[in-house]
Design an enzyme around this catalytic site. Structure first.
Site, mmCIF file in Angstrom:
data_model
loop_
_atom_site.group_PDB
_atom_site.id
_atom_site.type_symbol
_atom_site.label_atom_id
_atom_site.label_comp_id
_atom_site.label_asym_id
_atom_site.label_seq_id
_atom_site.Cartn_x
_atom_site.Cartn_y
_atom_site.Cartn_z
ATOM 1 N N CYS A 138 -32.888 -19.135 -32.905
ATOM 2 C CA CYS A 138 -32.545 -18.098 -33.882
ATOM 3 C C CYS A 138 -33.175 -16.765 -33.445
ATOM 4 O O CYS A 138 -34.400 -16.675 -33.294
ATOM 5 C CB CYS A 138 -33.050 -18.518 -35.256
ATOM 6 N N CYS A 345 11.291 -9.904 -16.925
ATOM 7 C CA CYS A 345 10.636 -8.591 -17.079
ATOM 8 C C CYS A 345 11.320 -7.756 -18.158
ATOM 9 O O CYS A 345 12.543 -7.716 -18.253
ATOM 10 C CB CYS A 345 10.703 -7.867 -15.730
HETATM 11 S S1 SF4 Z 1 4.103 -5.723 -17.284
HETATM 12 FE FE1 SF4 Z 1 5.387 -5.396 -15.501
HETATM 13 S S2 SF4 Z 1 6.238 -7.406 -15.021
HETATM 14 FE FE2 SF4 Z 1 5.398 -7.505 -17.089
HETATM 15 S S3 SF4 Z 1 7.134 -7.053 -18.377
HETATM 16 FE FE3 SF4 Z 1 6.083 -5.128 -18.079
HETATM 17 S S4 SF4 Z 1 7.099 -4.244 -16.290
HETATM 18 FE FE4 SF4 Z 1 7.690 -6.371 -16.343
#
Ligand code: SF4
Ligand SMILES: Cc1cc2nc3c(=O)[nH]c(=O)nc-3n(C[C@H](O)[C@H](O)[C@H](O)COP(=O)(O)O)c2cc1C
Ligand code: SF4
Length: 463
Positions: A138, A345
């Site tokens: 503690c 992406c």
């Molecule tokens: S961080 Fe880069 S790879 Fe990931 S979604 Fe966004 S653009 Fe695409």
């Protein structure tokens, strides 16, 4: 298929599953411990007892919320039990009578006097409890009175008091260590030297939770003033894992461990066990979500064990300990590079900015006409198209898409982009042949001095 056996043995303390409530508010009374056992917890470490109950302050907790998630870190300036020793001991006896198969460990902290320790150990063991845990951790209040982390920060005191306890203890003795120390192995070894049967870690980390920008008061405050408090909860898990692994891998410690710090789900518990803990203890998550949490912990661990073919917990306890070593043991010939799955992406550009400003400028951006992109293999399967044409293209401009690609030649494989990317699995780190032999840093320098290898340099500055 037979259900996996979750039972554990932590230095002779048996438990139907590895999930124990840590010594803290959830184990403050027989009423709570009874409900916890009925909910499924395998063991408890009773809220720390002393000869005399202490007086607590009001208020006493503070928390760090992060990005909408409540209580990522938790801070307290609470002390040990504020209930009488007699009431606590009576309730421990009743609980042990009613739950003989569960682990009932009692946490203790008294002044650093041999007779005082002998006395409380005898009184406590008279309840029929399964073990003792010495609170040398503690970091507030009690430490200023020469107890808690004031003991756990000095290896000689840790060894001495553990030895006093072992002079009279009949049940296994766990020593609970403070993380507020440079090298946890020093006190881990001292506990072992003193005769400890096992070690629990970590107790809380010294902290100031924050300051109110309007009132200038620290948080939490007591009549406008604050004090350093103990930090715990999900935020501390990596620190606790490191300390558990340090002790699990130290041949001079070599006694069972009970892992504590930031555990809120079965996955966290498995990680502690893979790094050497025989059981785990939980405080903040039980205070936040309640005792029912354990149901998911049990079913999650059972499912995971079945998937991996583990029949009992000892099949995986400690399995990852030897995979952690010194930096100097790592392989300088190993390389990974980032790879963007274009179809996943969403063209947010976060990876690009992270790499450009925070790493090695290894992500290229190309402004592509929307119709050309959609006609490409990536575009025709893309999240962009399947999102109904939503325009995830900051900075690309009307009718264009920013397409990001990793330059495999300059990427150093740091992981930053994949950690920052908001789409799970969109950036994968893949192995790449570096053209180098597998070698540690020592071997590298030997090869260099023999002229067998060229110096390894970071990728050429391409700007
Ligand atoms: S961080 Fe880069 S790879 Fe990931 S979604 Fe966004 S653009 Fe695409
Ligand atoms: C409010 C509060 C009170 C605590 N009291 C004690 C105590 O009396 N004895 C003790 O050994 N640890 C005490 N702890 C520390 C916990 O047992 C545990 O080591 C720490 O909270 C880390 O686990 P967690 O991240 O699951 O909360 C306390 C923690 C909190 C938050
Ligand atoms: S892994 Fe690191 S260096 Fe490679 S692209 Fe990602 S952020 Fe850049």
């Amino acid at each position: 298929m037979k259900k996996p056996d979750l039972s554990t043995n932590t230095c002779g303390i048996l438990s139907p599953n590895p999930f124990w409530l840590a010594s803290a508010p959830p184990t403050n009374s027989g009423y709570q411990v009874r409900r916890a056992f009925e909910a499924g917890w395998g063991g408890v470490v009773w809220k720390t007892l002393a000869h005399e109950p202490i007086v607590n302050v009001s208020s006493r907790y503070g928390a760090l919320d992060y990005d909408g998630r409540k209580i990522m870190g938790f801070n307290n300036i609470e002390l040990i039990s504020d209930r009488s020793l007699e009431d606590n001991l009576r309730e421990i006896r009743e609980i042990k009578r009613d739950f003989p198969g569960h682990a009932v460990v009692v946490s203790l902290m008294v002044e650093s006097e041999r007779e005082r320790w002998h006395d409380i150990v005898r009184q406590t063991e008279d309840t029929g409890c399964d073990g003792l845990e010495l609170n040398f951790g503690c970091p507030h209040g009690m430490s200023e009175r020469g107890m808690g982390s004031a003991v756990g920060q000095v290896p000689e005191y840790t060894e001495m008091i553990t030895a006093w306890v072992k002079e009279v203890a009949q049940t296994p003795v766990l020593v609970k260590l403070t993380p507020n120390i440079t090298d946890i192995r020093a006190t881990g070894r001292a506990a072992k030297q003193g005769g400890a049967d096992g070690i629990s870690l970590i107790n809380t980390i010294n902290s100031i939770m924050g300051v109110d920008l309007e009132t200038f008061r620290p948080m939490p405050h007591v009549a406008g003033r604050g004090s350093h408090g103990g930090y715990c909860g999900p935020a501390v898990k990596p620190i606790a894992l490191n300390m558990v692994q340090s002790l699990a891998s130290d041949p001079e410690v070599d006694i069972p461990l009970s892992g504590i710090g930031g555990i809120q789900a079965w996955q966290d518990a498995v990680e502690f066990m893979l790094l050497g803990a025989s059981s785990v203890q939980i405080c903040t998550a039980a205070m936040h979500y309640g005792f029912r949490l354990v149901e998911h912990m049990i079913s999650g661990m059972e499912d995971w064990m079945s998937e991996h073919g583990f029949e009992k917990t000892t099949d995986f306890i400690g399995r990852s300990v030897s995979l952690v070593g010194g930096w100097n043991e790592l392989d300088l010939g190993y390389r990974v590079v980032a790879e963007i799955k274009q179809e996943d992406c969403i063209h947010c550009g976060i990876c690009y900015i992270a790499c450009e400003d925070g790493s090695h400028q290894s992500i290229r951006v190309e402004k592509v006409k929307e119709e050309d992109f959609l006609a490409s293999p990536a575009g025709s399967h893309s999240a962009f198209e399947h999102s109904g044409g939503r325009r995830f293209m900051p900075g690309a401009g009307e009718g264009y898409v920013n397409v990001f690609e990793v330059d495999r030649e300059t990427c150093v494989g740091c992981n930053l982009c994949s950690l920052a990317c908001p789409v799970p699995g969109c950036i994968e780190m893949v192995e790449k042949d570096s053209g180098l032999p597998s070698m540690t840093v020592v071997e590298y320098h030997e090869k260099l001095s023999r002229g067998e290898i060229e110096p390894i340099r970071p990728p050429e500055d391409h700007r």
